[in-house]
Design a protein around this motif. Structure first.
Motif, PDB file in Angstrom:
ATOM      1  N   PRO A  66      37.780  53.344  31.078  1.00  0.00           N
ATOM      2  CA  PRO A  66      37.954  53.043  30.407  1.00  0.00           C
ATOM      3  C   PRO A  66      38.063  51.143  31.092  1.00  0.00           C
ATOM      4  O   PRO A  66      37.623  50.414  30.961  1.00  0.00           O
ATOM      5  N   GLY A  67      38.895  51.388  31.820  1.00  0.00           N
ATOM      6  CA  GLY A  67      39.147  49.990  32.742  1.00  0.00           C
ATOM      7  C   GLY A  67      38.135  50.046  33.739  1.00  0.00           C
ATOM      8  O   GLY A  67      38.514  48.604  33.971  1.00  0.00           O
ATOM      9  N   GLN A  68      37.114  50.507  34.013  1.00  0.00           N
ATOM     10  CA  GLN A  68      36.402  49.826  34.752  1.00  0.00           C
ATOM     11  C   GLN A  68      35.270  49.657  33.865  1.00  0.00           C
ATOM     12  O   GLN A  68      34.715  48.614  34.502  1.00  0.00           O
ATOM     13  N   VAL A  69      34.846  49.914  32.873  1.00  0.00           N
ATOM     14  CA  VAL A  69      33.614  49.983  32.069  1.00  0.00           C
ATOM     15  C   VAL A  69      34.570  48.174  31.969  1.00  0.00           C
ATOM     16  O   VAL A  69      33.961  47.373  31.723  1.00  0.00           O
ATOM     17  N   GLU A  70      34.786  48.000  31.275  1.00  0.00           N
ATOM     18  CA  GLU A  70      36.029  46.973  31.124  1.00  0.00           C
ATOM     19  C   GLU A  70      36.042  45.809  31.683  1.00  0.00           C
ATOM     20  O   GLU A  70      35.786  44.666  31.712  1.00  0.00           O
ATOM     21  N   MET A  71      36.919  45.623  33.251  1.00  0.00           N
ATOM     22  CA  MET A  71      36.310  45.603  34.471  1.00  0.00           C
ATOM     23  C   MET A  71      34.457  44.684  34.698  1.00  0.00           C
ATOM     24  O   MET A  71      34.352  43.569  34.654  1.00  0.00           O
ATOM     25  N   ALA A  72      34.024  45.542  34.395  1.00  0.00           N
ATOM     26  CA  ALA A  72      32.512  45.205  34.439  1.00  0.00           C
ATOM     27  C   ALA A  72      31.978  44.382  33.401  1.00  0.00           C
ATOM     28  O   ALA A  72      31.239  43.679  34.050  1.00  0.00           O
ATOM     29  N   GLN A  73      32.546  45.020  32.439  1.00  0.00           N
ATOM     30  CA  GLN A  73      32.184  43.553  31.171  1.00  0.00           C
ATOM     31  C   GLN A  73      32.397  42.383  31.319  1.00  0.00           C
ATOM     32  O   GLN A  73      32.025  41.244  30.878  1.00  0.00           O
ATOM     33  N   ALA A  74      33.884  42.491  31.631  1.00  0.00           N
ATOM     34  CA  ALA A  74      34.192  41.167  31.780  1.00  0.00           C
ATOM     35  C   ALA A  74      33.837  40.210  33.058  1.00  0.00           C
ATOM     36  O   ALA A  74      33.765  39.110  32.312  1.00  0.00           O
ATOM     37  N   VAL A  75      34.190  41.105  33.885  1.00  0.00           N
ATOM     38  CA  VAL A  75      33.170  40.209  35.591  1.00  0.00           C
ATOM     39  C   VAL A  75      31.507  39.874  34.918  1.00  0.00           C
ATOM     40  O   VAL A  75      31.462  38.720  35.596  1.00  0.00           O
ATOM     41  N   ASP A  76      31.146  40.824  34.006  1.00  0.00           N
ATOM     42  CA  ASP A  76      30.112  40.222  33.782  1.00  0.00           C
ATOM     43  C   ASP A  76      29.387  38.434  33.783  1.00  0.00           C
ATOM     44  O   ASP A  76      28.904  37.904  33.445  1.00  0.00           O
ATOM     45  N   THR A  77      30.790  39.075  32.178  1.00  0.00           N
ATOM     46  CA  THR A  77      30.351  37.408  31.131  1.00  0.00           C
ATOM     47  C   THR A  77      31.621  36.271  32.156  1.00  0.00           C
ATOM     48  O   THR A  77      30.874  35.413  31.377  1.00  0.00           O
ATOM     49  N   ALA A  78      32.282  36.432  33.337  1.00  0.00           N
ATOM     50  CA  ALA A  78      32.530  35.797  33.629  1.00  0.00           C
ATOM     51  C   ALA A  78      31.549  35.060  34.816  1.00  0.00           C
ATOM     52  O   ALA A  78      30.868  33.789  34.423  1.00  0.00           O
ATOM     53  N   MET A  79      30.973  36.081  35.146  1.00  0.00           N
ATOM     54  CA  MET A  79      29.955  35.339  35.931  1.00  0.00           C
ATOM     55  C   MET A  79      28.662  34.602  35.139  1.00  0.00           C
ATOM     56  O   MET A  79      28.115  33.496  36.013  1.00  0.00           O
ATOM     57  N   GLU A 134      29.049  33.122  32.137  1.00  0.00           N
ATOM     58  CA  GLU A 134      29.633  31.633  31.473  1.00  0.00           C
ATOM     59  C   GLU A 134      29.737  31.044  32.649  1.00  0.00           C
ATOM     60  O   GLU A 134      30.529  30.176  32.287  1.00  0.00           O
ATOM     61  N   GLY A 135      30.514  31.397  34.104  1.00  0.00           N
ATOM     62  CA  GLY A 135      30.969  30.380  35.076  1.00  0.00           C
ATOM     63  C   GLY A 135      31.971  30.227  35.267  1.00  0.00           C
ATOM     64  O   GLY A 135      32.519  29.465  35.215  1.00  0.00           O
ATOM     65  N   SER A 136      32.659  30.935  34.369  1.00  0.00           N
ATOM     66  CA  SER A 136      34.345  30.720  34.176  1.00  0.00           C
ATOM     67  C   SER A 136      34.988  31.901  35.357  1.00  0.00           C
ATOM     68  O   SER A 136      34.429  33.108  35.911  1.00  0.00           O
ATOM     69  N   HIS A 137      36.135  31.601  35.910  1.00  0.00           N
ATOM     70  CA  HIS A 137      37.271  32.368  36.932  1.00  0.00           C
ATOM     71  C   HIS A 137      38.002  33.456  36.229  1.00  0.00           C
ATOM     72  O   HIS A 137      37.767  33.443  34.324  1.00  0.00           O
ATOM     73  N   LEU A 138      37.817  34.417  36.385  1.00  0.00           N
ATOM     74  CA  LEU A 138      38.073  35.427  36.169  1.00  0.00           C
ATOM     75  C   LEU A 138      38.857  36.496  37.457  1.00  0.00           C
ATOM     76  O   LEU A 138      38.994  36.202  38.698  1.00  0.00           O
ATOM     77  N   LEU A 139      40.176  36.863  37.173  1.00  0.00           N
ATOM     78  CA  LEU A 139      41.340  37.845  38.026  1.00  0.00           C
ATOM     79  C   LEU A 139      41.603  39.146  37.429  1.00  0.00           C
ATOM     80  O   LEU A 139      41.539  39.003  35.850  1.00  0.00           O
ATOM     81  N   VAL A 140      40.935  39.966  38.602  1.00  0.00           N
ATOM     82  CA  VAL A 140      41.199  41.365  37.420  1.00  0.00           C
ATOM     83  C   VAL A 140      42.145  42.148  38.689  1.00  0.00           C
ATOM     84  O   VAL A 140      41.979  42.147  40.099  1.00  0.00           O
ATOM     85  N   GLN A 141      43.482  42.634  38.459  1.00  0.00           N
ATOM     86  CA  GLN A 141      44.209  43.281  39.066  1.00  0.00           C
ATOM     87  C   GLN A 141      44.193  45.050  38.356  1.00  0.00           C
ATOM     88  O   GLN A 141      43.558  45.416  36.754  1.00  0.00           O
TER      89      GLN A 141
END
Length: 101
Positions: A24-37, A39-46
């Protein structure tokens, strides 16, 4: 998201291509990274060990590259750089080639 390319579908293909299971965390991360890329926005993932971080950012990077956009992945160590170049990226491309345009 690129036309006809779904991040979750590519992630599932990539993970099963290396005989793993999506998390689940991997899926959430991939979707968040995709969205940030896109939108051209910054994202910090831990994320902890075993989350599947490499594929969590490589899959959206692949989607971005399919759209003819430049992607740069920077690593903190040569060991991780070697892992990405020698194992993770080739495995990702092999596992997802049938899904790519």
């Amino acid at each position: 998201m690129a036309v006809g390319v779904d991040v979750r579908e590519l992630l599932e293909a990539a993970v099963s291509g290396i005989a793993g299971q999506t998390r689940p965390g991997q899926v959430e991360m991939a979707q968040a990274v995709d969205t940030a890329m896109h939108e051209g926005s910054h994202l910090l993932v831990q994320a902890g060990t075993g989350t599947g971080k490499s594929l969590g950012y490589l899959v959206p990077a692949l989607v971005h590259a399919i759209e003819d956009r430049r992607v740069v992945v920077s690593t903190a160590t040569l060991a991780l750089q070697s892992q990405l170049v020698d194992r993770d990226v080739p495995a990702l491309l092999d596992a997802t080639e049938k899904l790519l345009p």
